[in-house]
Write an enzyme that holds these catalytic residues in place. Structure first.
Site, PDB file in Angstrom:
ATOM      1  N   ARG A 145      -6.178   3.865  -2.474  1.00  0.00           N
ATOM      2  CA  ARG A 145      -7.484   3.381  -2.938  1.00  0.00           C
ATOM      3  C   ARG A 145      -7.717   1.978  -2.362  1.00  0.00           C
ATOM      4  NH1 ARG A 145      -9.262   0.718  -8.525  1.00  0.00           N
ATOM      5  NH2 ARG A 145     -11.423   0.437  -7.866  1.00  0.00           N
ATOM      6  N   HIS A 200     -16.203  -3.584  -4.842  1.00  0.00           N
ATOM      7  CA  HIS A 200     -15.156  -4.232  -5.648  1.00  0.00           C
ATOM      8  C   HIS A 200     -15.416  -5.743  -5.603  1.00  0.00           C
ATOM      9  CE1 HIS A 200     -10.856  -3.597  -7.296  1.00  0.00           C
ATOM     10  NE2 HIS A 200     -11.149  -4.863  -7.529  1.00  0.00           N
ATOM     11  N   GLU A 219     -15.103  -1.660 -12.181  1.00  0.00           N
ATOM     12  CA  GLU A 219     -15.155  -2.442 -13.418  1.00  0.00           C
ATOM     13  C   GLU A 219     -16.472  -3.180 -13.662  1.00  0.00           C
ATOM     14  OE1 GLU A 219     -11.864  -5.045 -13.970  1.00  0.00           O
ATOM     15  OE2 GLU A 219     -10.400  -3.451 -13.855  1.00  0.00           O
ATOM     16  N   ASN A 263      -9.366   1.899 -15.346  1.00  0.00           N
ATOM     17  CA  ASN A 263      -8.414   0.812 -15.082  1.00  0.00           C
ATOM     18  C   ASN A 263      -7.897   0.342 -16.429  1.00  0.00           C
ATOM     19  OD1 ASN A 263      -9.125   0.944 -12.405  1.00  0.00           O
ATOM     20  ND2 ASN A 263      -9.979  -1.124 -12.276  1.00  0.00           N
ATOM     21  N   TYR A 321      -4.709  -2.077 -18.359  1.00  0.00           N
ATOM     22  CA  TYR A 321      -3.545  -2.955 -18.236  1.00  0.00           C
ATOM     23  C   TYR A 321      -2.896  -3.288 -19.572  1.00  0.00           C
ATOM     24  CZ  TYR A 321      -4.780  -3.802 -13.353  1.00  0.00           C
ATOM     25  OH  TYR A 321      -5.030  -3.638 -12.017  1.00  0.00           O
ATOM     26  N   GLU A 333      -6.304   2.109 -11.758  1.00  0.00           N
ATOM     27  CA  GLU A 333      -5.485   0.898 -11.677  1.00  0.00           C
ATOM     28  C   GLU A 333      -4.619   0.789 -12.912  1.00  0.00           C
ATOM     29  OE1 GLU A 333      -7.318  -2.974 -11.072  1.00  0.00           O
ATOM     30  OE2 GLU A 333      -8.720  -2.087  -9.634  1.00  0.00           O
TER      31      GLU A 333
HETATM   32  C1  BGC Z   1      -9.248  -5.613 -10.849  1.00  0.00           C
HETATM   33  C2  BGC Z   1      -8.326  -6.078  -9.736  1.00  0.00           C
HETATM   34  C3  BGC Z   1      -7.394  -7.149 -10.269  1.00  0.00           C
HETATM   35  C4  BGC Z   1      -6.564  -6.564 -11.377  1.00  0.00           C
HETATM   36  C5  BGC Z   1      -5.557  -7.534 -11.974  1.00  0.00           C
HETATM   37  C6  BGC Z   1      -8.554  -5.431 -12.170  1.00  0.00           C
HETATM   38  O1  BGC Z   1      -9.391  -5.884 -13.166  1.00  0.00           O
HETATM   39  O2  BGC Z   1      -9.947  -4.474 -10.475  1.00  0.00           O
HETATM   40  O3  BGC Z   1      -9.110  -6.532  -8.681  1.00  0.00           O
HETATM   41  O4  BGC Z   1      -6.588  -7.692  -9.267  1.00  0.00           O
HETATM   42  O5  BGC Z   1      -7.412  -6.154 -12.420  1.00  0.00           O
HETATM   43  O6  BGC Z   1      -6.204  -8.635 -12.515  1.00  0.00           O
END
Ligand code: BGC
Length: 512
Positions: free
Chosen positions: A107, A152, A197, A337, A339, A406
């Site tokens: 990607r 992006h 995002e 995405n 985290y 992501e």
């Molecule tokens: C984004 C990336 C970023 C990653 C870590 C995501 O929100 O798409 O560009 O590097 O988070 O912060």
């Protein structure tokens, strides 16, 4: 579905008291665990974060070039993406790394200002077309599918001078740009992501002014942006669907970011759910529900607050019934995405700027100090939240196919990245839990293939499976321990929590 012991366990996990014990417990499932047949593995980057070549061969300034050159002090280490990982020149090495990992797809994103020097299709930068042709062809030569993000965050600066995402004409500007992309590359690309995002664009760039183009207009421009962005996405989707899909046969969607918001106590369940609606639902509800439109909680709350605050109409712009129809269903998969997670409770005091998105949500969020992270204040490791957000999407949007576009961990650097190894094991394990409980996850993308320019954190945070040496003129890339782990997962199509990567030699396996 009848509640299983596991579901009861998950519910128990919701109690904040037990939170710290849950991640380990969730990992205790027997190994190795197989991924479903046909599951796709990839890794991601984005143009501004890796390409460099900021003014090479006809490329013009993006909002990021402009913003950082003008305000270098806004970046933690005063760095920029002028050269970054130099993928503009090192793309063959990038593809070699993808072959080493044995990935199914890569990607990456296309830089609008590299392709269209006037921002419009009256002039096409042949050197830009050549660069992306080279990258796509190099990937396909080794049977690796390109997954292309059309936007992006690196908007042409010229368009920003006309308002960027708050100018309604952006819907046409974006459609004109993506037409050029489909015309030039659509014969070979089967996975498209229109926009990465939306929340990070509208809220952070047009609300809180935290990132380029840094417009400070909380609670106002950010909502105008979200309407325009959804319309631009939908128009691009329909253009592809009607004009290109019949011959090019690809898939197209959008990538939405979300935290998992965990209620602080049982009294906060509703507000935590509302908070997810404000983050994820803001963009997903219009696309993935049967009714379409913004989530009701946003419409009602922002209208009421706007009224109290003396605005003649809601600060959240209305979507007409034609617009709702156009946006509804404009996706082939759910790009997620994810985290980290947050704890959420009702916001009792006026601590936020009024008006603002934060004030509108009515929620207060935080991350407890004992949640672990390495380089970042924000990216705390909470695999149980990954499970929960996947299950939330399954329940809320009628179990759409999900591609995790992501997911990754930020370190301070170094090849012995044991924390990242643990991160991938625990998050993939949580994802497999969600899959066994019915979530339709069909693909997973590690962020990131290599270290890159981490926006306002510059190069102080490293997300790469491969370490990039920024001192070297060719930006030498070296696999980290986590790269060996990911390679083993991709090769075996299974997760073995006991696996200890052998980091002696990275090679390309037969067939890649
Ligand atoms: C984004 C990336 C970023 C990653 C870590 C995501 O929100 O798409 O560009 O590097 O988070 O912060």
């Amino acid at each position: 579905m009848a509640p299983s012991i596991y579901n009861i366990f998950i519910l128990t996990c919701s109690l904040i008291v037990l939170m710290s014990k849950c991640p380990e417990a969730l990992e205790d499932r027997q190994a190795p665990r197989k991924f479903p047949e046909g599951f796709l593995f990839g890794a991601a980057t984005s143009s501004y974060q890796v390409e460099g070549g900021w003014n090479a061969n006809g490329k013009v300034e993006s909002v990021w070039d402009y913003y950082i050159h003008k305000n270098p002090e806004t970046i933690k280490d005063f760095s920029n993406g002028d050269v970054a990982a130099d993928s503009y020149n090192q793309y063959k090495r990038d593809v070699e790394m993808i072959r080493e990992l044995g990935l199914d797809f890569y990607r990456f994103s296309i830089s609008w200002p590299r392709l269209l020097p006037t921002s419009f299709p009256d002039k096409i930068n042949e050197a830009g077309v050549q660069y992306y042709n080279n990258l796509i062809d190099e990937l396909l030569k080794y049977n690796i599918q390109p997954m292309v993000t059309l936007f992006h965050w690196d908007l042409p600066q010229k368009l920003q001078e006309m308002g960027g995402w708050v100018n309604p004409h952006i819907v046409d500007w974006f459609t004109d740009y993506v037409r050029v992309v489909f015309d030039n590359f659509g014969d070979r690309v089967k996975y498209w992501i229109t926009i990465n995002e939306p929340m990070s664009i509208c809220h952070y760039a047009y609300g809180e002014a935290l990132v380029a183009p840094a417009v400070h207009s909380p609670g106002i421009a950010e909502y105008i942006c979200s309407k325009n962005l959804l319309l631009a996405h939908a128009k691009a989707f329909h253009l592809y669907d009607k004009v290109y899909r019949p011959t090019q046969n690809g898939n197209i969607s959008i990538t939405i970011h979300s935290f998992w918001d965990e209620p602080e106590t049982v009294d906060d369940i509703q507000i935590a759910n509302d908070s997810i609606q404000f983050v994820l639902g803001h963009y997903a509800h219009p696309i993935f529900t049967k009714t379409g439109g913004f989530p009701k909680v946003m419409i009602d709350r922002i209208a009421a607050k706007s009224h109290e605050q003396g605005f003649p109409r809601s600060r959240l712009p209305e979507l007409s019934s034609e617009e709702i129809e156009m946006i509804r269903g404009s996706s082939d998969f759910f790009g997620l995405n994810h985290y980290t997670s947050r704890i959420v409770r009702k916001n009792q005091e006026t601590i936020y700027h009024v008006p603002s998105y934060f004030d509108d949500t009515g929620a207060f969020d935080y991350q407890p100090d004992d949640w672990i992270a390495e380089a970042s204040d924000m990216f705390k490791v909470t695999p149980w939240g990954f499970y929960k957000i996947l299950m939330w999407i399954k329940a809320e949007y009628d179990n759409p196919p999900i591609i995790v576009t992501e997911n990754g961990f930020s370190s301070r650097g170094g090849l012995q990245d044991d924390d990242r190894v643990d991160f991938f094991k625990s998050y993939l394990n949580a994802m497999l839990d969600a899959i066994s409980d019915g979530a339709n996850v069909v693909g997973y993308t590690a962020w990131s293939l290599m270290d890159n320019f981490e926006w306002i954190n510059g190069y102080t945070e490293r997300f790469g499976l491969y370490e990039v040496n920024y001192e070297s003129s060719v930006r030498t890339r070296t696999p980290r321990k986590s790269a060996f782990l990911y390679k083993n997962i991709v090769r075996s199509r299974a997760l073995n929590l006991e696996y200890e990567p052998d980091t002696s030699l990275m090679t390309i396996d037969e067939g890649h």
